[in-house]
Design a protein around this motif. Structure first.
Motif, PDB file in Angstrom:
ATOM      1  N   HIS A   1       0.871  -1.180   0.000  1.00  0.00           N
ATOM      2  CA  HIS A   1       0.000   0.000   0.000  1.00  0.00           C
ATOM      3  C   HIS A   1       0.907   1.229   0.000  1.00  0.00           C
ATOM      4  O   HIS A   1       1.617   1.477   0.974  1.00  0.00           O
ATOM      5  N   LEU A   2       0.917   1.937  -1.119  1.00  0.00           N
ATOM      6  CA  LEU A   2       1.742   3.125  -1.287  1.00  0.00           C
ATOM      7  C   LEU A   2       0.859   4.358  -1.360  1.00  0.00           C
ATOM      8  O   LEU A   2      -0.165   4.344  -2.049  1.00  0.00           O
ATOM      9  N   VAL A   3       1.259   5.414  -0.683  1.00  0.00           N
ATOM     10  CA  VAL A   3       0.512   6.666  -0.715  1.00  0.00           C
ATOM     11  C   VAL A   3       1.508   7.813  -0.865  1.00  0.00           C
ATOM     12  O   VAL A   3       2.507   7.862  -0.137  1.00  0.00           O
ATOM     13  N   LEU A   4       1.235   8.705  -1.810  1.00  0.00           N
ATOM     14  CA  LEU A   4       2.053   9.900  -2.013  1.00  0.00           C
ATOM     15  C   LEU A   4       1.183  11.122  -1.766  1.00  0.00           C
ATOM     16  O   LEU A   4       0.126  11.268  -2.377  1.00  0.00           O
ATOM     17  N   PHE A   5       1.633  11.987  -0.876  1.00  0.00           N
ATOM     18  CA  PHE A   5       0.873  13.176  -0.486  1.00  0.00           C
ATOM     19  C   PHE A   5       1.502  14.429  -1.084  1.00  0.00           C
ATOM     20  O   PHE A   5       2.728  14.567  -1.087  1.00  0.00           O
ATOM     21  N   LYS A   6       0.651  15.331  -1.523  1.00  0.00           N
ATOM     22  CA  LYS A   6       1.076  16.635  -2.025  1.00  0.00           C
ATOM     23  C   LYS A   6       0.408  17.691  -1.158  1.00  0.00           C
ATOM     24  O   LYS A   6      -0.831  17.738  -1.067  1.00  0.00           O
ATOM     25  N   LEU A   7       1.219  18.509  -0.486  1.00  0.00           N
ATOM     26  CA  LEU A   7       0.656  19.583   0.319  1.00  0.00           C
ATOM     27  C   LEU A   7      -0.064  20.577  -0.604  1.00  0.00           C
ATOM     28  O   LEU A   7       0.397  20.860  -1.710  1.00  0.00           O
ATOM     29  N   ASN A   8      -1.175  21.087  -0.130  1.00  0.00           N
ATOM     30  CA  ASN A   8      -1.916  22.074  -0.901  1.00  0.00           C
ATOM     31  C   ASN A   8      -1.102  23.349  -1.063  1.00  0.00           C
ATOM     32  O   ASN A   8      -0.193  23.629  -0.271  1.00  0.00           O
TER      33      ASN A   8
ATOM     34  N   CYS B   1       7.223   5.740   6.696  1.00  0.00           N
ATOM     35  CA  CYS B   1       6.737   6.968   6.090  1.00  0.00           C
ATOM     36  C   CYS B   1       7.760   8.057   6.320  1.00  0.00           C
ATOM     37  O   CYS B   1       8.609   7.953   7.215  1.00  0.00           O
ATOM     38  N   GLY B   2       7.703   9.100   5.497  1.00  0.00           N
ATOM     39  CA  GLY B   2       8.635  10.202   5.675  1.00  0.00           C
ATOM     40  C   GLY B   2       8.484  11.263   4.613  1.00  0.00           C
ATOM     41  O   GLY B   2       7.754  11.099   3.631  1.00  0.00           O
ATOM     42  N   TRP B   3       9.194  12.351   4.852  1.00  0.00           N
ATOM     43  CA  TRP B   3       9.183  13.485   3.934  1.00  0.00           C
ATOM     44  C   TRP B   3      10.101  13.218   2.749  1.00  0.00           C
ATOM     45  O   TRP B   3      11.198  12.681   2.906  1.00  0.00           O
ATOM     46  N   ASN B   4       9.651  13.622   1.588  1.00  0.00           N
ATOM     47  CA  ASN B   4      10.436  13.514   0.371  1.00  0.00           C
ATOM     48  C   ASN B   4      11.653  14.440   0.463  1.00  0.00           C
ATOM     49  O   ASN B   4      11.549  15.563   0.959  1.00  0.00           O
ATOM     50  N   ILE B   5      12.785  13.981  -0.024  1.00  0.00           N
ATOM     51  CA  ILE B   5      13.996  14.798  -0.016  1.00  0.00           C
ATOM     52  C   ILE B   5      14.295  15.398  -1.393  1.00  0.00           C
ATOM     53  O   ILE B   5      15.237  16.168  -1.538  1.00  0.00           O
ATOM     54  N   SER B   6      13.497  15.066  -2.390  1.00  0.00           N
ATOM     55  CA  SER B   6      13.695  15.572  -3.744  1.00  0.00           C
ATOM     56  C   SER B   6      13.027  16.942  -3.900  1.00  0.00           C
ATOM     57  O   SER B   6      11.945  17.184  -3.383  1.00  0.00           O
ATOM     58  N   ASP B   7      13.668  17.816  -4.663  1.00  0.00           N
ATOM     59  CA  ASP B   7      13.060  19.117  -4.928  1.00  0.00           C
ATOM     60  C   ASP B   7      12.562  19.234  -6.372  1.00  0.00           C
ATOM     61  O   ASP B   7      12.312  20.326  -6.854  1.00  0.00           O
ATOM     62  N   ARG B   8      12.412  18.107  -7.033  1.00  0.00           N
ATOM     63  CA  ARG B   8      11.921  18.137  -8.412  1.00  0.00           C
ATOM     64  C   ARG B   8      10.469  18.617  -8.441  1.00  0.00           C
ATOM     65  O   ARG B   8       9.685  18.287  -7.550  1.00  0.00           O
ATOM     66  N   PRO B   9      10.080  19.380  -9.443  1.00  0.00           N
ATOM     67  CA  PRO B   9       8.735  19.947  -9.495  1.00  0.00           C
ATOM     68  C   PRO B   9       7.617  18.903  -9.498  1.00  0.00           C
ATOM     69  O   PRO B   9       6.517  19.182  -9.021  1.00  0.00           O
ATOM     70  N   ILE B  10       7.870  17.721 -10.007  1.00  0.00           N
ATOM     71  CA  ILE B  10       6.819  16.699 -10.064  1.00  0.00           C
ATOM     72  C   ILE B  10       6.739  15.856  -8.798  1.00  0.00           C
ATOM     73  O   ILE B  10       5.862  15.010  -8.661  1.00  0.00           O
TER      74      ILE B  10
END
Length: 97
Positions: free
Chosen positions: A4-11, A43-52
Motif C-alpha cells: 500500500h503506497l501513498v504519495l501526499f502533495k501539500l496544498n 513513512c517520511g518526507w520527500n527529499i527531492s526538490d523536483r517539481p513533479i
C-alpha cells in the motif's frame, strides 16, 4: 501480501512546518505500532526538490485484501486521514507482491 503506497502533495501555500502538518505527519508515523494488520510500515518526507515530486510518502504492507480493509477502516488510520484531508491531496497504489 499487498503493498500500500501513498504519495501526499501539500496544498498550495501549506508548508511542512505548520503545526497541523507536523501533527499529521506524527499521526502517520505512529500508525505502524498501533494497527496490527500492518506487516510493514514506513513513512517520511520527500527529499527531492523536483517539481513533479510529492511531499510525503507512506510505504506499507498487509497480508491480504481483508487486512487492507481493516487497516483502512481502523479508527487511528481514519483520524490521520482526517488530518491530512485539511491540507493535502494524495494518490495511492495497492498491488500484490
Amino acid at each position: 501480501m499487498i503493498r500500500h503506497l501513498v504519495l501526499f502533495k501539500l496544498n498550495e501555500g501549506v508548508s511542512r512546518d505548520e503545526p497541523r502538518v507536523v501533527a499529521g505527519a506524527r499521526a502517520f508515523a505512529e500508525l505502524g505500532g498501533k494497527i496490527p494488520e500492518l506487516e510493514y510500515w514506513e513513512c517520511g518526507w520527500n527529499i527531492s526538490d523536483r517539481p513533479i515530486a510529492h511531499d510525503f510518502a507512506i510505504n506499507s504492507a498487509v497480508a491480504d485484501a481483508d487486512a487492507l480493509t481493516r487497516y483502512l477502516e481502523h479508527p487511528d488510520h481514519q483520524a490521520g486521514v482526517g488530518q491530512w484531508r485539511e491540507f493535502a491531496t494524495w494518490v495511492i497504489a495497492d498491488y500484490e507482491f
